[in-house]
Design a protein around this motif. Structure first.
Motif, PDB file in Angstrom:
ATOM      1  N   LEU A  57      20.869  31.106  52.302  1.00  0.00           N
ATOM      2  CA  LEU A  57      20.303  32.456  52.334  1.00  0.00           C
ATOM      3  C   LEU A  57      19.439  32.647  51.097  1.00  0.00           C
ATOM      4  O   LEU A  57      19.929  32.571  49.969  1.00  0.00           O
ATOM      5  N   ASP A  58      18.136  32.874  51.313  1.00  0.00           N
ATOM      6  CA  ASP A  58      17.204  33.055  50.202  1.00  0.00           C
ATOM      7  C   ASP A  58      16.426  34.351  50.399  1.00  0.00           C
ATOM      8  O   ASP A  58      15.619  34.479  51.314  1.00  0.00           O
ATOM      9  N   LEU A  59      16.687  35.330  49.527  1.00  0.00           N
ATOM     10  CA  LEU A  59      16.004  36.625  49.538  1.00  0.00           C
ATOM     11  C   LEU A  59      15.221  36.832  48.246  1.00  0.00           C
ATOM     12  O   LEU A  59      14.859  37.962  47.905  1.00  0.00           O
ATOM     13  N   THR A  60      14.943  35.772  47.532  1.00  0.00           N
ATOM     14  CA  THR A  60      14.276  35.825  46.229  1.00  0.00           C
ATOM     15  C   THR A  60      12.890  36.455  46.314  1.00  0.00           C
ATOM     16  O   THR A  60      12.185  36.321  47.317  1.00  0.00           O
ATOM     17  N   SER A  61      12.511  37.143  45.241  1.00  0.00           N
ATOM     18  CA  SER A  61      11.160  37.696  45.073  1.00  0.00           C
ATOM     19  C   SER A  61      10.785  38.676  46.183  1.00  0.00           C
ATOM     20  O   SER A  61       9.795  38.495  46.895  1.00  0.00           O
ATOM     21  N   LEU A  84      23.132  30.693  47.837  1.00  0.00           N
ATOM     22  CA  LEU A  84      22.844  32.123  47.854  1.00  0.00           C
ATOM     23  C   LEU A  84      21.849  32.423  46.742  1.00  0.00           C
ATOM     24  O   LEU A  84      22.190  32.407  45.560  1.00  0.00           O
ATOM     25  N   TRP A  85      20.601  32.684  47.123  1.00  0.00           N
ATOM     26  CA  TRP A  85      19.533  32.909  46.144  1.00  0.00           C
ATOM     27  C   TRP A  85      18.938  34.298  46.369  1.00  0.00           C
ATOM     28  O   TRP A  85      18.297  34.568  47.383  1.00  0.00           O
ATOM     29  N   ILE A  86      19.131  35.197  45.393  1.00  0.00           N
ATOM     30  CA  ILE A  86      18.613  36.570  45.498  1.00  0.00           C
ATOM     31  C   ILE A  86      17.967  36.961  44.166  1.00  0.00           C
ATOM     32  O   ILE A  86      18.065  38.102  43.719  1.00  0.00           O
ATOM     33  N   ASP A 137      17.516  37.848  37.124  1.00  0.00           N
ATOM     34  CA  ASP A 137      16.375  38.754  37.096  1.00  0.00           C
ATOM     35  C   ASP A 137      16.544  39.907  38.073  1.00  0.00           C
ATOM     36  O   ASP A 137      15.659  40.214  38.873  1.00  0.00           O
ATOM     37  N   ASN A 138      17.721  40.531  38.009  1.00  0.00           N
ATOM     38  CA  ASN A 138      17.982  41.776  38.730  1.00  0.00           C
ATOM     39  C   ASN A 138      18.405  42.824  37.715  1.00  0.00           C
ATOM     40  O   ASN A 138      18.028  42.726  36.530  1.00  0.00           O
ATOM     41  N   GLU A 139      19.172  43.804  38.126  1.00  0.00           N
ATOM     42  CA  GLU A 139      19.689  44.833  37.222  1.00  0.00           C
ATOM     43  C   GLU A 139      21.202  44.935  37.370  1.00  0.00           C
ATOM     44  O   GLU A 139      21.780  46.018  37.276  1.00  0.00           O
ATOM     45  N   LEU A 140      21.833  43.790  37.625  1.00  0.00           N
ATOM     46  CA  LEU A 140      23.271  43.750  37.822  1.00  0.00           C
ATOM     47  C   LEU A 140      23.998  44.076  36.534  1.00  0.00           C
ATOM     48  O   LEU A 140      23.531  43.758  35.440  1.00  0.00           O
ATOM     49  N   GLU A 142      20.934  35.148  35.006  1.00  0.00           N
ATOM     50  CA  GLU A 142      20.134  35.496  33.843  1.00  0.00           C
ATOM     51  C   GLU A 142      19.340  36.783  34.064  1.00  0.00           C
ATOM     52  O   GLU A 142      19.067  37.185  35.187  1.00  0.00           O
ATOM     53  N   ILE A 143      18.980  37.437  32.965  1.00  0.00           N
ATOM     54  CA  ILE A 143      18.189  38.673  32.954  1.00  0.00           C
ATOM     55  C   ILE A 143      18.850  39.746  33.819  1.00  0.00           C
ATOM     56  O   ILE A 143      18.287  40.234  34.796  1.00  0.00           O
ATOM     57  N   ASN A 144      20.076  40.083  33.475  1.00  0.00           N
ATOM     58  CA  ASN A 144      20.782  41.193  34.090  1.00  0.00           C
ATOM     59  C   ASN A 144      21.430  42.024  32.976  1.00  0.00           C
ATOM     60  O   ASN A 144      21.010  41.931  31.813  1.00  0.00           O
ATOM     61  N   GLN A 145      22.418  42.803  33.319  1.00  0.00           N
ATOM     62  CA  GLN A 145      23.102  43.640  32.328  1.00  0.00           C
ATOM     63  C   GLN A 145      24.608  43.425  32.405  1.00  0.00           C
ATOM     64  O   GLN A 145      25.392  44.335  32.169  1.00  0.00           O
TER      65      GLN A 145
END
Length: 385
Positions: free
Chosen positions: A137-141, A161-163, A189-192, A220-223
């Motif tokens: 499952l790839d929902l990236t970008s 699982l790539w999101i 690179d989300n806001e998790l 990476e790049i979340n919270q």
């Protein structure tokens, strides 16, 4: 009028199907003709535009739909839900918009779903949890938002699982970590936010739900915050890539690092404290080590340079002290980048650095080095008369 003959040598049947269409010579828009029986529709990299026709839902024998890298856009027609035999769908690199329709939950045989690099918005539909045979499952970008549905934890056959690169928020549901066949999870690179579940990889039997088969994990790049959970990963014997940088983790690194014997990539920046564990030296397949922008103190362990495969080291902007190990590049000749700037490293730069024959980037600025550089004359004050 044109005709597509789709071939797939992997299937028993060589002639898979025929589809008729016309293309407007001025706009490139595709006009579809009445459909034929079709098993596989491969239409990648053709740069066609327009929308997907609802007539596509009549291709009831279709098992594979590949529209990769075109300029199709708009919303997806609900008639696609009639294609119950589909096992493979790739719509990546197009201009599809709107919410991901619930119709994707109507493909009981689907094994691969790739919606990467589109403009889908809204939340991830819970209906995806109906795809019990899904492996990829790839929902990236895209521009997906909201929380990750805990129902995704029902996908017990999911391996990848790539999101990445969306706007997902909230905590990662603990049920996501109950997929025992998972090999690669990329949520960066989300806001998790929140913290990683304490049972991410416990000593429970695999049938209860662990990630023992995990090869790559990235948030990476979340919270995401809380104490750094490295101990949760040490029971993953196949883990090769661990990307956790730019989050809000705190605490020290566990000395159980030596268990991650297949690790090739480790990146953890910001907020960590304590010493750099000498156990890094036992990760004999490590190629990339990113520990910059933390508050690690003490000296750089000599054992770090015992890794012959190491190519990239980033320790920039810590509070590292002591001197540089004299064994630099003695057993790590593959080193290409060494970033040690903005620390408190003192002493002379060791002569052994000349063994780094593959080095392309060297950053030693804003430290407390003294003495003279290798190959230069000593200062007069230190010469004998």
């Amino acid at each position: 009028m044109k005709m597509i003959v789709v071939l797939d040598q992997k299937l028993d049947t060589t002639l898979i199907g025929i589809l008729m269409f016309e293309t407007d010579s001025s706009s490139g828009v595709v006009h579809w003709m009445p459909s034929f029986v079709l098993l596989v529709w491969q239409f990648p990299d053709s740069h066609h535009s327009g929308t997907i026709p609802p007539q596509l839902g009549r291709l009831s024998f279709l098992v594979s739909l590949d529209l990769t890298s075109n300029i199709f856009g708009g919303a997806l027609p609900p008639e696609l839900s009639f294609l119950h035999r589909l096992k493979f769908i790739s719509l990546r690199l197009n201009n599809f918009t709107g919410a991901i329709p619930p119709l994707f939950g109507h493909f009981p045989k689907l094994e691969s779903l790739n919606l990467r690099n589109n403009s889908f918005t809204g939340s991830i539909p819970k209906s995806l949890s109906n795809l019990t045979n899904l492996r990829f499952l790839d929902l990236t970008s895209n521009s997906l938002s909201g929380e990750m549905p805990k129902e995704l934890g029902k996908l017990q056959n999911l391996q990848r699982l790539w999101i990445r690169l969306n706007h997902l928020s909230g905590a990662i549901p603990s049920r996501i970590f109950n997929m025992s066949k998972m090999e690669s999870m990329a949520l960066g690179d989300n806001e998790l936010s929140g913290s990683l579940p304490t049972d991410i990889c416990s000593t429970l039997p695999p049938e209860i739900g662990n990630l023992h088969n995990l090869v790559g994990f990235g948030v990476e790049i979340n919270q995401i915050g809380g104490s750094f959970p490295l101990h949760m990963f040490v029971n993953m014997p196949y883990l090769e890539e661990l990307s956790l940088w730019r989050n809000n983790f705190t605490g020290n690194l566990s000395r159980n690092l030596w268990n991650l014997t297949k690790l090739t990539y480790f990146d953890l920046t910001e907020n960590m404290t304590g010493l750099i564990p000498t156990e890094f030296g036992q990760l004999y397949q490590l190629k990339t080590l990113g520990l910059g922008l933390n508050r690690f103190s003490g000296p750089i362990p000599r054992e770090l340079f015992n890794i012959s495969t190491l190519q990239f080291i980033d320790l920039v902007r810590n509070v590292i002290s002591g001197v540089l190990p004299t064994n630099i590049c003695h057993t790590s000749p593959s080193l290409k980048e060494l970033h040690l700037g903005l620390n408190s490293i003192s002493g002379q730069i060791p002569n052994s650095i000349s063994n780094c024959s593959q080095l392309t980037k060297l950053s030693l600025g804003d430290n407390k080095f003294s003495g003279y550089t290798y190959g230069s004359r000593k200062p007069k004050s230190s010469q004998k008369h």
